[in-house]
Design a protein around this motif. Sequence first.
Motif, short mmCIF file in Angstrom:
data_model
loop_
_atom_site.label_atom_id
_atom_site.label_comp_id
_atom_site.label_asym_id
_atom_site.label_seq_id
_atom_site.Cartn_x
_atom_site.Cartn_y
_atom_site.Cartn_z
N TYR A 37 -47.49 -20.24 -71.02
CA TYR A 37 -48.41 -19.14 -71.21
C TYR A 37 -48.89 -18.69 -69.84
O TYR A 37 -48.74 -19.42 -68.86
CB TYR A 37 -49.61 -19.57 -72.05
CG TYR A 37 -49.36 -19.64 -73.54
CD1 TYR A 37 -48.50 -20.58 -74.08
CD2 TYR A 37 -49.99 -18.75 -74.41
CE1 TYR A 37 -48.27 -20.65 -75.44
CE2 TYR A 37 -49.78 -18.81 -75.78
CZ TYR A 37 -48.92 -19.77 -76.29
OH TYR A 37 -48.70 -19.82 -77.64
N ASP A 46 -51.64 -15.24 -72.68
CA ASP A 46 -50.51 -14.76 -73.49
C ASP A 46 -49.30 -15.68 -73.38
O ASP A 46 -49.05 -16.27 -72.32
CB ASP A 46 -50.09 -13.35 -73.05
CG ASP A 46 -51.14 -12.30 -73.35
OD1 ASP A 46 -51.28 -11.36 -72.56
OD2 ASP A 46 -51.82 -12.42 -74.39
N ALA A 60 -41.54 -13.41 -74.34
CA ALA A 60 -42.30 -12.17 -74.40
C ALA A 60 -41.42 -11.03 -73.92
O ALA A 60 -40.57 -11.21 -73.04
CB ALA A 60 -43.54 -12.28 -73.52
#
Length: 119
Positions: A37, A46, A60
């Motif tokens: 993250y 995130d 991501a």
Amino acid sequence: QVQLVESGGGLVQPGGSLRLSCAASGSILSFNTMAWYRQAPGKQRDMVATIAAGGSTNYANSVKGRFTISRDNAKNTVFLQMNSLEPEDTAVYYCKAQRWGIGTSADYWGRGTQVTVSS
């Protein structure tokens, strides 16, 4: 007590590369998922990339094609290879281990490593 220790962060120019490592105090095969993250100043933390015990990965959208997550089960270490770094990648990067079963779950976090992308 599970301990996760990140390393490999630093200052890099745009377009450069870094390889982050996350060393676990025990077998990473005991975790369902390992993940990276990141958290930039003033922003939420995130997900960047995850890798399951079976080896499947997820990224991501912002890092797809540039970052690669991998694991060395023998060394109890998870890696994040980061290429074509951009200033927007500047953040503290955290390692996370997840373990879950019937009626139970647990998350473990490292303390983070700073990545700064700047010319």
